[in-house]
Design a protein around this motif. Structure first.
Motif, PDB file in Angstrom:
ATOM      1  N   PHE A  12      -0.369   6.141 -13.437  1.00 40.39           N
ATOM      2  CA  PHE A  12      -1.276   5.119 -12.607  1.00 40.39           C
ATOM      3  C   PHE A  12      -0.579   4.045 -11.758  1.00 40.39           C
ATOM      4  O   PHE A  12      -1.051   3.376 -11.169  1.00 40.39           O
ATOM      5  CB  PHE A  12      -2.260   4.337 -13.632  1.00 40.39           C
ATOM      6  CG  PHE A  12      -3.292   5.514 -13.924  1.00 40.39           C
ATOM      7  CD1 PHE A  12      -4.213   5.838 -13.305  1.00 40.39           C
ATOM      8  CD2 PHE A  12      -3.264   6.018 -15.493  1.00 40.39           C
ATOM      9  CE1 PHE A  12      -4.995   6.958 -13.732  1.00 40.39           C
ATOM     10  CE2 PHE A  12      -4.091   6.860 -15.623  1.00 40.39           C
ATOM     11  CZ  PHE A  12      -5.283   7.370 -15.054  1.00 40.39           C
ATOM     12  N   THR A  31       2.631   2.547  -9.148  1.00 42.78           N
ATOM     13  CA  THR A  31       3.384   2.849  -8.124  1.00 42.78           C
ATOM     14  C   THR A  31       4.847   2.733  -8.295  1.00 42.78           C
ATOM     15  O   THR A  31       5.257   1.770  -8.583  1.00 42.78           O
ATOM     16  CB  THR A  31       2.727   2.005  -6.780  1.00 42.78           C
ATOM     17  OG1 THR A  31       3.412   2.425  -5.743  1.00 42.78           O
ATOM     18  CG2 THR A  31       2.975   0.810  -6.906  1.00 42.78           C
ATOM     19  N   THR A  43      -0.944   0.714  -3.143  1.00 41.10           N
ATOM     20  CA  THR A  43      -1.673   0.822  -4.107  1.00 41.10           C
ATOM     21  C   THR A  43      -1.408   1.478  -5.376  1.00 41.10           C
ATOM     22  O   THR A  43      -0.417   2.053  -5.777  1.00 41.10           O
ATOM     23  CB  THR A  43      -3.107   1.350  -3.675  1.00 41.10           C
ATOM     24  OG1 THR A  43      -2.842   2.807  -3.169  1.00 41.10           O
ATOM     25  CG2 THR A  43      -3.605   0.587  -2.132  1.00 41.10           C
ATOM     26  N   GLY A  44      -2.228   1.059  -6.412  1.00 36.32           N
ATOM     27  CA  GLY A  44      -2.008   1.495  -7.804  1.00 36.32           C
ATOM     28  C   GLY A  44      -1.499   0.284  -8.602  1.00 36.32           C
ATOM     29  O   GLY A  44      -1.187  -0.815  -8.304  1.00 36.32           O
ATOM     30  N   SER A 102      -6.277  -0.362  -7.595  1.00 36.46           N
ATOM     31  CA  SER A 102      -6.433   1.100  -7.716  1.00 36.46           C
ATOM     32  C   SER A 102      -7.779   1.613  -7.307  1.00 36.46           C
ATOM     33  O   SER A 102      -8.791   0.978  -7.274  1.00 36.46           O
ATOM     34  CB  SER A 102      -6.377   1.305  -9.199  1.00 36.46           C
ATOM     35  OG  SER A 102      -5.193   0.861  -9.555  1.00 36.46           O
ATOM     36  N   CYS A 136     -11.300   3.568  -7.207  1.00 34.92           N
ATOM     37  CA  CYS A 136     -12.287   3.364  -8.263  1.00 34.92           C
ATOM     38  C   CYS A 136     -13.510   3.763  -7.683  1.00 34.92           C
ATOM     39  O   CYS A 136     -14.097   3.419  -6.775  1.00 34.92           O
ATOM     40  CB  CYS A 136     -12.520   1.703  -8.527  1.00 34.92           C
ATOM     41  SG  CYS A 136     -13.702   1.669  -9.856  1.00 34.92           S
TER      42      CYS A 136
END
Length: 191
Positions: free
Chosen positions: A67, A69, A75-76, A95, A97
């Motif tokens: 999860f 980066t 992102t993440g 993240s 969703c």
């Protein structure tokens, strides 16, 4: 706040965003054991995060690899450090969703105990909202929070987010879904 990512090299993590006190950067291998000690292995920190209990080292490593980066993605989950010292104080990020059945992003942050009560959640939350709306052109952003986590709820409300509904997340249990639309954020920011 810098809103343009800083280029990365083989040895330097990518800087995703900065605030007056904070830097959000991509993850490195060395960060995993630090996160285990500060976050994933601490029962007080983890009581409202994810499944509500500390993670064993192997589970935490798997979680970070899945999860967080590590490369050039903006992102993440990413590493949150104090700008002045470079010390890791938690993690945050936007993240993907689907809690509302759409391709949204969830604003998230988990802070080490030593970062609690200092306005860090609000500061990184404001930066994430700006990043999501200005850089990623999101039409709305979500925040999912354990209904018992009063400090995080307070931070989300301070950011202008509003409670929409409660969902049963199969991996995280009951979560209140907070939302802010781009137009609401712009209005809130202008006030």
């Amino acid at each position: 706040m810098d809103r343009k990512p800083t280029p990365t090299s083989e040895k330097q993590p990518l800087i995703i965003l900065t605030t007056p006190r904070l830097t959000l950067r991509t993850t490195t291998e060395n960060d995993i054991s630090i996160l285990q000690g500060l976050i994933f292995g601490d029962s007080d920190v983890m009581r409202f995060a994810f499944a509500g209990a500390p993670m064993a080292r192997e589970a935490a490593e798997d979680f970070v690899r899945k999860f967080f980066t590590f490369g050039g993605s903006l992102t993440g989950m990413a590493i949150l450090t104090e700008k002045a010292t470079g010390e890791i104080i938690g993690f945050a990020g936007l993240s993907p969703c689907d809690a509302l059945g759409a391709d949204d992003f969830e604003l998230g942050f988990v802070l080490a105990r030593r970062a609690w009560g200092r306005g860090i959640a609000t500061e990184i939350g404001e930066a994430q909202l700006a990043f999501g709306f200005d850089q990623l052109n999101c039409s709305r952003l979500l925040g999912l929070v354990d209904p018992r986590n009063a400090p995080s709820i307070h931070a989300l409300e301070k950011l202008g987010m509003r409670s929409l509904r409660t969902i049963a997340d199969p991996k995280r249990g009951s979560r209140d879904v907070y939302v802010i639309e781009a137009w609401e954020w712009r209005r809130h920011r202008a006030e």
